[in-house]
Motif scaffolding. Structure first.
Motif, PDB file in Angstrom:
ATOM      1  N   VAL A   1      69.403   9.589  76.479  1.00  0.00           N
ATOM      2  CA  VAL A   1      69.978   8.905  77.640  1.00  0.00           C
ATOM      3  C   VAL A   1      71.386   8.410  77.311  1.00  0.00           C
ATOM      4  O   VAL A   1      72.315   8.571  78.101  1.00  0.00           O
ATOM      5  N   GLY A   2      71.561   7.832  76.137  1.00  0.00           N
ATOM      6  CA  GLY A   2      72.880   7.362  75.729  1.00  0.00           C
ATOM      7  C   GLY A   2      73.894   8.489  75.653  1.00  0.00           C
ATOM      8  O   GLY A   2      75.050   8.329  76.045  1.00  0.00           O
ATOM      9  N   GLY A   3      73.466   9.642  75.169  1.00  0.00           N
ATOM     10  CA  GLY A   3      74.357  10.795  75.097  1.00  0.00           C
ATOM     11  C   GLY A   3      74.827  11.236  76.468  1.00  0.00           C
ATOM     12  O   GLY A   3      76.004  11.552  76.675  1.00  0.00           O
ATOM     13  N   TYR A   4      73.908  11.231  77.433  1.00  0.00           N
ATOM     14  CA  TYR A   4      74.296  11.630  78.782  1.00  0.00           C
ATOM     15  C   TYR A   4      75.178  10.576  79.448  1.00  0.00           C
ATOM     16  O   TYR A   4      76.087  10.916  80.202  1.00  0.00           O
TER      17      TYR A   4
ATOM     18  N   GLY B   1      49.599   7.121  63.267  1.00  0.00           N
ATOM     19  CA  GLY B   1      50.325   8.307  63.704  1.00  0.00           C
ATOM     20  C   GLY B   1      50.854   8.158  65.116  1.00  0.00           C
ATOM     21  O   GLY B   1      52.006   8.489  65.406  1.00  0.00           O
ATOM     22  N   TYR B   2      49.997   7.626  65.996  1.00  0.00           N
ATOM     23  CA  TYR B   2      50.441   7.406  67.371  1.00  0.00           C
ATOM     24  C   TYR B   2      51.552   6.357  67.445  1.00  0.00           C
ATOM     25  O   TYR B   2      52.485   6.498  68.229  1.00  0.00           O
ATOM     26  N   LEU B   3      51.448   5.322  66.640  1.00  0.00           N
ATOM     27  CA  LEU B   3      52.477   4.286  66.625  1.00  0.00           C
ATOM     28  C   LEU B   3      53.815   4.849  66.152  1.00  0.00           C
ATOM     29  O   LEU B   3      54.863   4.587  66.755  1.00  0.00           O
ATOM     30  N   LEU B   4      53.794   5.633  65.081  1.00  0.00           N
ATOM     31  CA  LEU B   4      55.036   6.245  64.583  1.00  0.00           C
ATOM     32  C   LEU B   4      55.624   7.219  65.599  1.00  0.00           C
ATOM     33  O   LEU B   4      56.849   7.283  65.781  1.00  0.00           O
ATOM     34  N   LEU B   5      54.765   7.964  66.287  1.00  0.00           N
ATOM     35  CA  LEU B   5      55.255   8.887  67.316  1.00  0.00           C
ATOM     36  C   LEU B   5      55.857   8.127  68.496  1.00  0.00           C
ATOM     37  O   LEU B   5      56.858   8.560  69.071  1.00  0.00           O
ATOM     38  N   LEU B   6      55.254   6.995  68.845  1.00  0.00           N
ATOM     39  CA  LEU B   6      55.803   6.184  69.929  1.00  0.00           C
ATOM     40  C   LEU B   6      57.193   5.672  69.565  1.00  0.00           C
ATOM     41  O   LEU B   6      58.122   5.739  70.379  1.00  0.00           O
ATOM     42  N   ILE B   7      57.347   5.207  68.341  1.00  0.00           N
ATOM     43  CA  ILE B   7      58.656   4.713  67.893  1.00  0.00           C
ATOM     44  C   ILE B   7      59.680   5.844  67.878  1.00  0.00           C
ATOM     45  O   ILE B   7      60.813   5.692  68.351  1.00  0.00           O
ATOM     46  N   ALA B   8      59.282   7.011  67.340  1.00  0.00           N
ATOM     47  CA  ALA B   8      60.194   8.164  67.297  1.00  0.00           C
ATOM     48  C   ALA B   8      60.581   8.604  68.699  1.00  0.00           C
ATOM     49  O   ALA B   8      61.756   8.913  68.964  1.00  0.00           O
ATOM     50  N   ALA B   9      59.620   8.630  69.612  1.00  0.00           N
ATOM     51  CA  ALA B   9      59.907   9.039  70.990  1.00  0.00           C
ATOM     52  C   ALA B   9      60.840   8.041  71.672  1.00  0.00           C
ATOM     53  O   ALA B   9      61.753   8.439  72.406  1.00  0.00           O
ATOM     54  N   ALA B  10      60.636   6.757  71.418  1.00  0.00           N
ATOM     55  CA  ALA B  10      61.491   5.745  72.048  1.00  0.00           C
ATOM     56  C   ALA B  10      62.933   5.867  71.567  1.00  0.00           C
ATOM     57  O   ALA B  10      63.866   5.857  72.383  1.00  0.00           O
ATOM     58  N   PHE B  11      63.117   5.985  70.254  1.00  0.00           N
ATOM     59  CA  PHE B  11      64.481   6.102  69.733  1.00  0.00           C
ATOM     60  C   PHE B  11      65.150   7.407  70.175  1.00  0.00           C
ATOM     61  O   PHE B  11      66.335   7.426  70.518  1.00  0.00           O
ATOM     62  N   ALA B  12      64.405   8.501  70.176  1.00  0.00           N
ATOM     63  CA  ALA B  12      64.977   9.780  70.602  1.00  0.00           C
ATOM     64  C   ALA B  12      65.348   9.736  72.080  1.00  0.00           C
ATOM     65  O   ALA B  12      66.407  10.225  72.483  1.00  0.00           O
ATOM     66  N   ALA B  13      64.491   9.139  72.897  1.00  0.00           N
ATOM     67  CA  ALA B  13      64.788   9.047  74.326  1.00  0.00           C
ATOM     68  C   ALA B  13      66.020   8.177  74.577  1.00  0.00           C
ATOM     69  O   ALA B  13      66.854   8.500  75.427  1.00  0.00           O
TER      70      ALA B  13
ATOM     71  N   HIS C   1      85.717  11.529  68.280  1.00  0.00           N
ATOM     72  CA  HIS C   1      84.461  10.853  67.953  1.00  0.00           C
ATOM     73  C   HIS C   1      83.527  10.746  69.154  1.00  0.00           C
ATOM     74  O   HIS C   1      82.333  10.968  69.034  1.00  0.00           O
ATOM     75  N   THR C   2      84.058  10.417  70.322  1.00  0.00           N
ATOM     76  CA  THR C   2      83.202  10.262  71.498  1.00  0.00           C
ATOM     77  C   THR C   2      82.531  11.571  71.895  1.00  0.00           C
ATOM     78  O   THR C   2      81.319  11.602  72.082  1.00  0.00           O
ATOM     79  N   PRO C   3      83.253  12.694  72.013  1.00  0.00           N
ATOM     80  CA  PRO C   3      82.567  13.942  72.361  1.00  0.00           C
ATOM     81  C   PRO C   3      81.571  14.381  71.278  1.00  0.00           C
ATOM     82  O   PRO C   3      80.503  14.898  71.591  1.00  0.00           O
ATOM     83  N   LEU C   4      81.911  14.134  70.033  1.00  0.00           N
ATOM     84  CA  LEU C   4      81.014  14.522  68.945  1.00  0.00           C
ATOM     85  C   LEU C   4      79.720  13.731  69.003  1.00  0.00           C
ATOM     86  O   LEU C   4      78.623  14.281  68.894  1.00  0.00           O
ATOM     87  N   MET C   5      79.827  12.432  69.194  1.00  0.00           N
ATOM     88  CA  MET C   5      78.632  11.594  69.266  1.00  0.00           C
ATOM     89  C   MET C   5      77.829  11.883  70.518  1.00  0.00           C
ATOM     90  O   MET C   5      76.606  11.828  70.515  1.00  0.00           O
ATOM     91  N   SER C   6      78.502  12.206  71.607  1.00  0.00           N
ATOM     92  CA  SER C   6      77.802  12.538  72.841  1.00  0.00           C
ATOM     93  C   SER C   6      76.930  13.779  72.645  1.00  0.00           C
ATOM     94  O   SER C   6      75.762  13.795  73.030  1.00  0.00           O
ATOM     95  N   GLY C   7      77.486  14.782  72.021  1.00  0.00           N
ATOM     96  CA  GLY C   7      76.715  15.998  71.760  1.00  0.00           C
ATOM     97  C   GLY C   7      75.606  15.772  70.756  1.00  0.00           C
ATOM     98  O   GLY C   7      74.489  16.280  70.914  1.00  0.00           O
ATOM     99  N   ALA C   8      75.878  14.987  69.734  1.00  0.00           N
ATOM    100  CA  ALA C   8      74.859  14.722  68.719  1.00  0.00           C
ATOM    101  C   ALA C   8      73.688  13.948  69.310  1.00  0.00           C
ATOM    102  O   ALA C   8      72.531  14.199  68.967  1.00  0.00           O
ATOM    103  N   ASN C   9      73.963  13.005  70.200  1.00  0.00           N
ATOM    104  CA  ASN C   9      72.884  12.249  70.829  1.00  0.00           C
ATOM    105  C   ASN C   9      72.051  13.126  71.749  1.00  0.00           C
ATOM    106  O   ASN C   9      70.836  12.973  71.835  1.00  0.00           O
ATOM    107  N   ALA C  10      72.687  14.055  72.442  1.00  0.00           N
ATOM    108  CA  ALA C  10      71.938  14.937  73.336  1.00  0.00           C
ATOM    109  C   ALA C  10      71.022  15.883  72.563  1.00  0.00           C
ATOM    110  O   ALA C  10      69.987  16.308  73.076  1.00  0.00           O
ATOM    111  N   ILE C  11      71.359  16.173  71.328  1.00  0.00           N
ATOM    112  CA  ILE C  11      70.525  17.056  70.504  1.00  0.00           C
ATOM    113  C   ILE C  11      69.177  16.415  70.195  1.00  0.00           C
ATOM    114  O   ILE C  11      68.215  17.094  69.868  1.00  0.00           O
ATOM    115  N   HIS C  12      69.071  15.101  70.359  1.00  0.00           N
ATOM    116  CA  HIS C  12      67.804  14.431  70.089  1.00  0.00           C
ATOM    117  C   HIS C  12      66.699  14.875  71.048  1.00  0.00           C
ATOM    118  O   HIS C  12      65.545  14.515  70.857  1.00  0.00           O
TER     119      HIS C  12
END
Length: 98
Positions: A77-80, A61-73, A31-42
């Motif tokens: 970082v969590g994946g790494y 649109g900018y607000l939704l992009l900001l939220i998407a960018a924050a969660f993806a970032a 589970h840990t390696p799988l989740m690590s790789g899945a998070n890095a794909i973001h």
């Protein structure tokens, strides 16, 4: 309901079912390696956010992009961080000299 929307919903539901079946069959030790790789794909989502940021013109649109960018970032970082901790378990421990 349009045929295109119905097709999109069908693909989404099938992806959910297949994803659940695949993930539920993964042994606990992987589970840990799988989740690590899945998070890095973001990182791909971050690229998509940058492309969409060039085309949006509305505040919503900018607000939704900001939220998407924050969660993806956070996921990237969590994946790494998880990968770094996982790899640290395999490093040789240094013995302290007294």
């Amino acid at each position: 309901m349009s045929p295109l929307l119905l097709a999109d919903i069908t693909v989404f539901v099938l992806a959910l079912l297949v994803g659940f079946e695949v993930i539920s069959k993964v042994p606990a030790t992987l589970h840990t390696p799988l989740m690590s790789g899945a998070n890095a794909i973001h990182g791909v989502i971050l690229v998509g956010v940058m492309i969409l940021a060039a085309t949006t013109t509305t505040t919503v649109g900018y607000l939704l992009l900001l939220i998407a960018a924050a969660f993806a970032a956070m996921n990237v970082v969590g994946g790494y961080i998880v990968t770094d901790r996982m790899l640290a378990m395999f490093h040789a421990r240094r013995e302290s000299r007294s």
